[in-house]
Write a protein that holds these residues in place. Sequence first.
Motif, PDB file in Angstrom:
ATOM      1  N   MET A   1       0.833  -1.205   0.000  1.00 30.66           N
ATOM      2  CA  MET A   1       0.000   0.000   0.000  1.00 30.66           C
ATOM      3  C   MET A   1       0.868   1.256   0.000  1.00 30.66           C
ATOM      4  SD  MET A   1      -2.898  -1.202   2.753  1.00 30.66           S
ATOM      5  CE  MET A   1      -3.594   0.437   2.877  1.00 30.66           C
ATOM      6  N   LEU A   2       1.933   1.240   0.801  1.00 32.68           N
ATOM      7  CA  LEU A   2       2.814   2.404   0.882  1.00 32.68           C
ATOM      8  C   LEU A   2       3.543   2.613  -0.434  1.00 32.68           C
ATOM      9  CD1 LEU A   2       3.940   4.594   2.744  1.00 32.68           C
ATOM     10  CD2 LEU A   2       5.735   3.007   3.432  1.00 32.68           C
TER      11      LEU A   2
ATOM     12  N   TYR B   1       2.549   1.729  -3.433  1.00 34.74           N
ATOM     13  CA  TYR B   1       1.592   2.221  -4.422  1.00 34.74           C
ATOM     14  C   TYR B   1       1.294   3.705  -4.198  1.00 34.74           C
ATOM     15  CZ  TYR B   1      -2.702   2.767  -7.096  1.00 34.74           C
ATOM     16  OH  TYR B   1      -3.657   3.221  -7.967  1.00 34.74           O
ATOM     17  N   THR B   2       1.164   4.113  -2.935  1.00 32.58           N
ATOM     18  CA  THR B   2       0.885   5.518  -2.630  1.00 32.58           C
ATOM     19  C   THR B   2       2.031   6.416  -3.065  1.00 32.58           C
ATOM     20  OG1 THR B   2      -0.472   4.851  -0.735  1.00 32.58           O
ATOM     21  CG2 THR B   2       0.277   7.131  -0.793  1.00 32.58           C
TER      22      THR B   2
ATOM     23  N   GLU C   1       2.065   6.601  -6.851  1.00 37.81           N
ATOM     24  CA  GLU C   1       0.976   7.453  -7.315  1.00 37.81           C
ATOM     25  C   GLU C   1       1.315   8.924  -7.120  1.00 37.81           C
ATOM     26  OE1 GLU C   1      -3.849   7.368  -6.932  1.00 37.81           O
ATOM     27  OE2 GLU C   1      -2.699   7.305  -5.080  1.00 37.81           O
ATOM     28  N   HIS C   2       1.923   9.240  -5.975  1.00 36.02           N
ATOM     29  CA  HIS C   2       2.292  10.633  -5.692  1.00 36.02           C
ATOM     30  C   HIS C   2       3.333  11.127  -6.707  1.00 36.02           C
ATOM     31  CE1 HIS C   2       2.681  14.194  -3.174  1.00 36.02           C
ATOM     32  NE2 HIS C   2       3.991  14.094  -3.326  1.00 36.02           N
TER      33      HIS C   2
ATOM     34  N   LEU D   1      -5.810  14.953  -4.038  1.00 37.60           N
ATOM     35  CA  LEU D   1      -4.707  14.937  -3.078  1.00 37.60           C
ATOM     36  C   LEU D   1      -5.097  15.571  -1.747  1.00 37.60           C
ATOM     37  CD1 LEU D   1      -1.718  15.939  -5.400  1.00 37.60           C
ATOM     38  CD2 LEU D   1      -2.299  13.658  -4.554  1.00 37.60           C
TER      39      LEU D   1
END
Length: 229
Positions: A101-102, A104-105, A108-109, A154
């Motif tokens: 999850m981290l 991917y985040t 994405e950022h 965001l």
Amino acid sequence: MTLCISDYWQHRHFYVLPPPEPGWIAIKSPDTANQHDGGSGKQRRRLKLQVDAITGNYWLKELKQQRVLVQRLILDNGVDVIWLEFHPPDKDTIDYKWADMLAYTIWEHIEVEHMMSWLSTLGGGFSALGEQFERCAETAGKISLKQLNIGLRLGDPFLQARCKLYYSISLIQRGKLRHAKHLIRNQYQFAKANEEADRRLIRMCRGIWLRLQFEYHERSKLAEQKDIS
């Protein structure tokens, strides 16, 4: 009931758990083997658990979320204080789900920042052409709205304010001065309320407001010339 967490460094963290709801009764009589608390004379029974940090985390979640468990500890066992003492686990574990999850985040950022850079470049180019061509000004406005959608996703209020100011430039270029005026005023109020966090917003608002005043002045001159003719 009081929940006390003692971490690796003997730091203590306290939580107050909710008392039993009215109408709840004990299934069995609580044990009378209590401990005295600090010489105050008040008997308080403690449940002490020495667990590793991983297991202790599950205990903490259960005690904070499972109200029935807490009520049974109070009513059936007479527990007043739960003491969770953590010690390091024998073997560290990797939370692969959280790591995914981290990752991917973060990815994405990075992609969003890259996209914002391209949109800013395109928006600036179309905005410059919008001084002469209305279609370019309209395209610049659409790009600003795309940036605004990213800012909303965001959850960045300062990015949202900047995108709205970019959009107000497009409105001015297309002659929609009244709409632009209200938009700039709203962003200026937001900028004044958050001046310490982002000082650039106020300068942007003032600069675009000067451009708006110039357009109003040019429009009034044109109206006067029509009246004279």
